[in-house]
Design an enzyme around this catalytic site. Structure first.
Site, mmCIF file in Angstrom:
data_model
loop_
_atom_site.group_PDB
_atom_site.id
_atom_site.type_symbol
_atom_site.label_atom_id
_atom_site.label_comp_id
_atom_site.label_asym_id
_atom_site.label_seq_id
_atom_site.Cartn_x
_atom_site.Cartn_y
_atom_site.Cartn_z
ATOM 1 N N ASP A 231 0.848 -1.191 0.000
ATOM 2 C CA ASP A 231 0.000 0.000 0.000
ATOM 3 C C ASP A 231 0.888 1.247 0.000
ATOM 4 O O ASP A 231 1.889 1.301 0.721
ATOM 5 C CB ASP A 231 -0.901 0.017 1.237
ATOM 6 C CG ASP A 231 -1.897 1.165 1.202
ATOM 7 O OD1 ASP A 231 -2.937 1.015 0.525
ATOM 8 O OD2 ASP A 231 -1.627 2.201 1.844
ATOM 9 N N ASN A 239 -3.077 13.111 -3.502
ATOM 10 C CA ASN A 239 -4.213 13.538 -4.323
ATOM 11 C C ASN A 239 -4.759 14.883 -3.865
ATOM 12 O O ASN A 239 -5.107 15.742 -4.681
ATOM 13 C CB ASN A 239 -5.330 12.489 -4.276
ATOM 14 C CG ASN A 239 -5.034 11.287 -5.155
ATOM 15 O OD1 ASN A 239 -4.347 11.399 -6.167
ATOM 16 N ND2 ASN A 239 -5.553 10.120 -4.763
ATOM 17 N N HIS A 244 -5.301 14.742 -8.592
ATOM 18 C CA HIS A 244 -5.411 13.327 -8.973
ATOM 19 C C HIS A 244 -4.486 12.964 -10.130
ATOM 20 O O HIS A 244 -4.077 11.804 -10.250
ATOM 21 C CB HIS A 244 -6.865 13.000 -9.332
ATOM 22 C CG HIS A 244 -7.763 12.942 -8.133
ATOM 23 N ND1 HIS A 244 -7.858 11.838 -7.322
ATOM 24 C CD2 HIS A 244 -8.593 13.881 -7.590
ATOM 25 C CE1 HIS A 244 -8.708 12.073 -6.336
ATOM 26 N NE2 HIS A 244 -9.176 13.309 -6.479
ATOM 27 N N ASP A 248 -2.128 9.765 -10.149
ATOM 28 C CA ASP A 248 -2.054 8.785 -11.245
ATOM 29 C C ASP A 248 -0.621 8.593 -11.717
ATOM 30 O O ASP A 248 -0.196 7.467 -12.016
ATOM 31 C CB ASP A 248 -2.925 9.242 -12.419
ATOM 32 C CG ASP A 248 -4.411 9.143 -12.124
ATOM 33 O OD1 ASP A 248 -4.774 8.496 -11.122
ATOM 34 O OD2 ASP A 248 -5.211 9.711 -12.897
ATOM 35 N N GLU A 274 -4.776 2.407 -4.261
ATOM 36 C CA GLU A 274 -3.316 2.485 -4.154
ATOM 37 C C GLU A 274 -2.713 1.205 -3.594
ATOM 38 O O GLU A 274 -1.565 1.194 -3.158
ATOM 39 C CB GLU A 274 -2.921 3.682 -3.291
ATOM 40 C CG GLU A 274 -3.325 3.584 -1.832
ATOM 41 C CD GLU A 274 -4.729 4.126 -1.545
ATOM 42 O OE1 GLU A 274 -5.018 4.420 -0.381
ATOM 43 O OE2 GLU A 274 -5.532 4.249 -2.501
#
Length: 367
Positions: A231, A239, A244, A248, A274
């Site tokens: 994770d 974010n 965002h 990404d 994630e």
């Protein structure tokens, strides 16, 4: 990723070869029936030599069928039938058959030839047969040539045969193009169905299938495997602070880094959001911990950036081996518990912990 000789194309080719083999078996049986019937007609018409020659071709066709039934060699089956049919048509052109109608059977050859071979091979064989026909037509005094044809028949024969050959070539080329496009489209859909669009890694669905396959292998042969559930720490903050698009980009860069560290037999997947899951076949828990620690170390030392901004990225990982679980559900649950423990211990960690490594990763040998 799809390759020029992909598994989908190989499977389609295998299915098509099997269909062709069945068709050739039926064609061979039909040809034997025709030869028996036409030979009998020639016999009762007083053409005994012609009848015996036709019946003699039954033997090679039957042997070709028996050889395929014994060996299953499709290439030899195709090649044998093409040679036999080519020799039969050569005889019919040279002898004229009954009433000089032998060459008319040659119209069967182009569609059969293009169906059984590729376009280049089919064209080459057909041109050779054209050459044989030209020699027979132009030199009727050659040994074994017993037929003479009128100029009008020769012109009509070559004109119609040429038209048929071009027509068959175009049809087969179109069929092959459509087939390849369908195979490529099917592979694209299959790839999209099992791949995460953003990272290019396997998706959750594909990973479930891989885990099931590996677990079946473990049950059959006892080959252990491990997983690492990973994770990205505090990913929501990235974010929120940078947008965002930045998030990404981090996911893509992390996925690219994972690809450089895993073996060819390993599988990495985006498990969700994630979270990532790495399947490590033939790997003990200690070897899996060494891999996860190396990945943690590489991520911590890598500079993730987006539009000139440095992004703080670390990971936490939970590792578990199938030896510590009785089922896939237990394996995934234990990895999730270990991941939660790593996060509760301060993040940027791997659990279960063997020893802390500050200077760099220790990679277990043999993984």
């Amino acid at each position: 990723m799809s390759q020029p000789a992909s598994s989908g194309q190989r499977a389609a080719g295998e299915r098509e070869d099997a269909q062709v083999a069945r068709l050739l078996t039926w064609l061979s049986a039909t040809a034997i029936g025709f030869l028996i019937g036409i030979g009998a007609k020639a016999w009762f018409a007083g053409h005994t030599t012609h009848a015996w020659v036709l019946w003699c071709f039954i033997g090679p066709i039957g042997l070709n069928m028996l050889n395929f039934a014994r060996t299953g060699n499709r290439v030899r089956q195709k090649g044998g039938l093409i040679v036999i049919v080519g020799l039969l048509f050569t005889y019919l052109i040279a002898s004229g058959g009954e009433s000089n109608t032998g060459p008319l059977w040659f119209y069967v050859f182009p569609p059969l030839l293009f169906y059984l071979t590729d376009l280049k091979t089919g064209t080459a064989v057909l041109l050779f047969c054209y050459l044989v026909a030209v020699v027979v037509f132009q030199f009727p005094d050659l040994p074994l040539v017993a037929a003479e044809y009128t100029t009008d028949f020769k012109i009509r024969f070559f004109a119609t045969l040429t038209f048929e050959s071009i027509f068959c070539f175009v049809l087969e080329a179109g069929r092959l193009k459509a087939r390849n496009e369908l195979v490529a489209l099917a592979e694209a859909h299959e790839h999209a169905a099992r791949t995460d669009e953003l990272t290019g890694l396997s998706n959750r669905r594909d990973m479930h299938n891989r885990l099931a396959t590996e677990f079946s292998r473990y049950q059959r042969s006892g080959h252990h495997f491990s997983i690492a559930l990973i994770d990205l720490d505090l990913f929501k903050n990235i974010n929120d602070r940078f947008g965002h698009d930045a998030g990404d980009e981090v996911l893509r860069e992390f996925a690219a880094l994972v690809k450089t560290l895993i073996r060819q037999t390993d599988v990495a997947a985006r498990w969700g959001g994630e979270e990532f899951l790495v399947l490590l076949p033939d790997t003990s828990v200690l070897q899996a911990l060494a891999f996860a620690e190396r990945l943690r170390f590489e991520v911590a030392g890598k500079t993730f950036g987006f539009r000139g901004e440095a992004l703080p990225v670390t990971i936490s990982a939970g590792v578990c081996s199938i030896a510590k679980a009785g089922s896939l559900d237990d394996l995934l649950k234990q990895a999730d518990v270990n991941l939660y423990s790593a996060k509760e211990s301060g993040r940027n960690r791997v659990a279960p912990r063997v020893r802390r490594q500050e200077t760099g990763p220790t990679v277990a040998s043999g993984r």
